[in-house]
Write an enzyme that holds these catalytic residues in place. Structure first.
Site, PDB file in Angstrom:
ATOM      1  N   ARG A 198       0.854  -1.184   0.000  1.00  0.00           N
ATOM      2  CA  ARG A 198       0.000   0.000   0.000  1.00  0.00           C
ATOM      3  C   ARG A 198       0.887   1.231   0.000  1.00  0.00           C
ATOM      4  NH1 ARG A 198      -3.342  -3.107  -1.250  1.00  0.00           N
ATOM      5  NH2 ARG A 198      -5.458  -3.424  -0.429  1.00  0.00           N
ATOM      6  N   GLU A 227      -4.103   7.284  -4.883  1.00  0.00           N
ATOM      7  CA  GLU A 227      -4.101   6.650  -6.210  1.00  0.00           C
ATOM      8  C   GLU A 227      -5.269   7.200  -7.019  1.00  0.00           C
ATOM      9  OE1 GLU A 227      -4.289   2.446  -5.506  1.00  0.00           O
ATOM     10  OE2 GLU A 227      -2.265   2.351  -4.716  1.00  0.00           O
ATOM     11  N   HIS A 246      -1.645   0.190  -9.605  1.00  0.00           N
ATOM     12  CA  HIS A 246      -2.157  -0.872  -8.727  1.00  0.00           C
ATOM     13  C   HIS A 246      -2.594  -2.076  -9.560  1.00  0.00           C
ATOM     14  CE1 HIS A 246      -3.832  -1.280  -4.398  1.00  0.00           C
ATOM     15  NE2 HIS A 246      -3.564  -2.480  -4.882  1.00  0.00           N
TER      16      HIS A 246
END
Length: 282
Positions: A198, A227, A246
């Site tokens: 993360r 993000e 991601h």
């Protein structure tokens, strides 16, 4: 339709699970998450409503491990940088200083040796890497021997020795900004930081400074905070950084398997059976 809803399947953190939503769903029994990380959920709040929670650890481990190794290799051989050079209108020859770093024989430090971390170690062994790992608990001796991994009780020892440091931990209060200015300065100036956990596990301001001043060689990030990053963020302007959006679990087969795992957990909860991948509040 609030009274009819008995299960929620979360995809990419949607819908947002807050107190208002939970209050509007009096017959909700289970929330199934499309992935491993549960940091977007207030586990204690959800549990206080008598709702069970499950994640999908089995479906995502191999795909996420592949992403970690892909980022390691791409950064080591500067693939994004040389791709941009290769397609540029002025390309006539490959610059002599476009040199990558050798992976075989290099030391990989894995921080977080759960199922994903272990599968990364399996892949790194095939690339003839030396493997160190730091984890809350040490793996069994036979598991270590199977991948040739050595346990570092202190994270500092791993950071000082590794040529590549890969973060594979869950985001918790204990791992928030786990890698900051002090930790980056412990790393070799030739080392690369790879984050597939993360974004908030890394102090991004400290990382930017470390990359700009040569404290570390490079970074490869599948996760950031937030993000996506703001388009004027300094990380987006550095040549020694690779950023992907991601991608960890994003393959066709993994997506299908995640959904199957979520459905299995949901059906178990609705039938009053134990959830295969239940997550309990800590």
């Amino acid at each position: 339709v609030g009274k009819k809803v008995q299960a929620i399947y979360l995809w990419w953190h949607k819908p947002v699970i807050d107190k208002e939503l939970l209050q509007s769903l009096p017959n909700l029994k289970v929330i199934a998450n499309s992935g491993v990380g549960m940091d977007h959920l207030d586990l204690k709040l959800v549990a206080s409503f008598g709702v069970k929670m499950a994640n999908a650890p089995h479906a995502v481990s191999s795909t996420t491990a592949d992403t970690g190794m892909a980022l390691l290799l791409a950064s080591a051989r500067r693939l994004v940088e040389v791709h941009n050079i290769s397609i540029s209108p002025s390309m006539e020859y490959c610059e002599a200083d476009i040199l990558g770093v050798k992976v075989a024989g290099a030391t990989l430090g894995i921080i977080g040796m759960g199922s994903i971390g272990y599968k990364i170690a399996l892949r790194a062994k095939a690339f003839e890497m030396n493997i160190l790992y730091h984890n809350r608990t040490q793996r069994k001796v036979q598991e270590e021997q199977a991948v040739g991994a050595s346990y570092c009780r202190r994270i500092d020892s791993l950071l000082q020795q590794a040529d590549f440091v890969m973060l594979v931990v869950s985001l918790t209060p204990q791992t928030h900004k786990l890698i900051g200015k002090r930790e980056l300065e412990l790393m070799k100036p030739t080392a690369t930081l790879i984050n597939i956990s993360r974004g908030a596990v890394v102090d991004q301001e400290a990382l930017v400074a470390a990359l700009q001043t040569g404290v570390i060689r490079a970074a490869a990030l599948d996760v950031t905070s937030p993000e996506p990053l703001p388009r004027d963020h300094p990380l987006l302007k550095l040549k020694n950084v690779i950023i992907t959006p991601h991608l960890g679990i994003k393959t066709d087969k993994a997506t299908y398997m995640i959904t199957e795992e979520a459905v299995e957990n949901i059906l178990a909860a609705l039938s009053g059976l134990p959830l295969p991948s239940e997550v309990l509040p800590s």
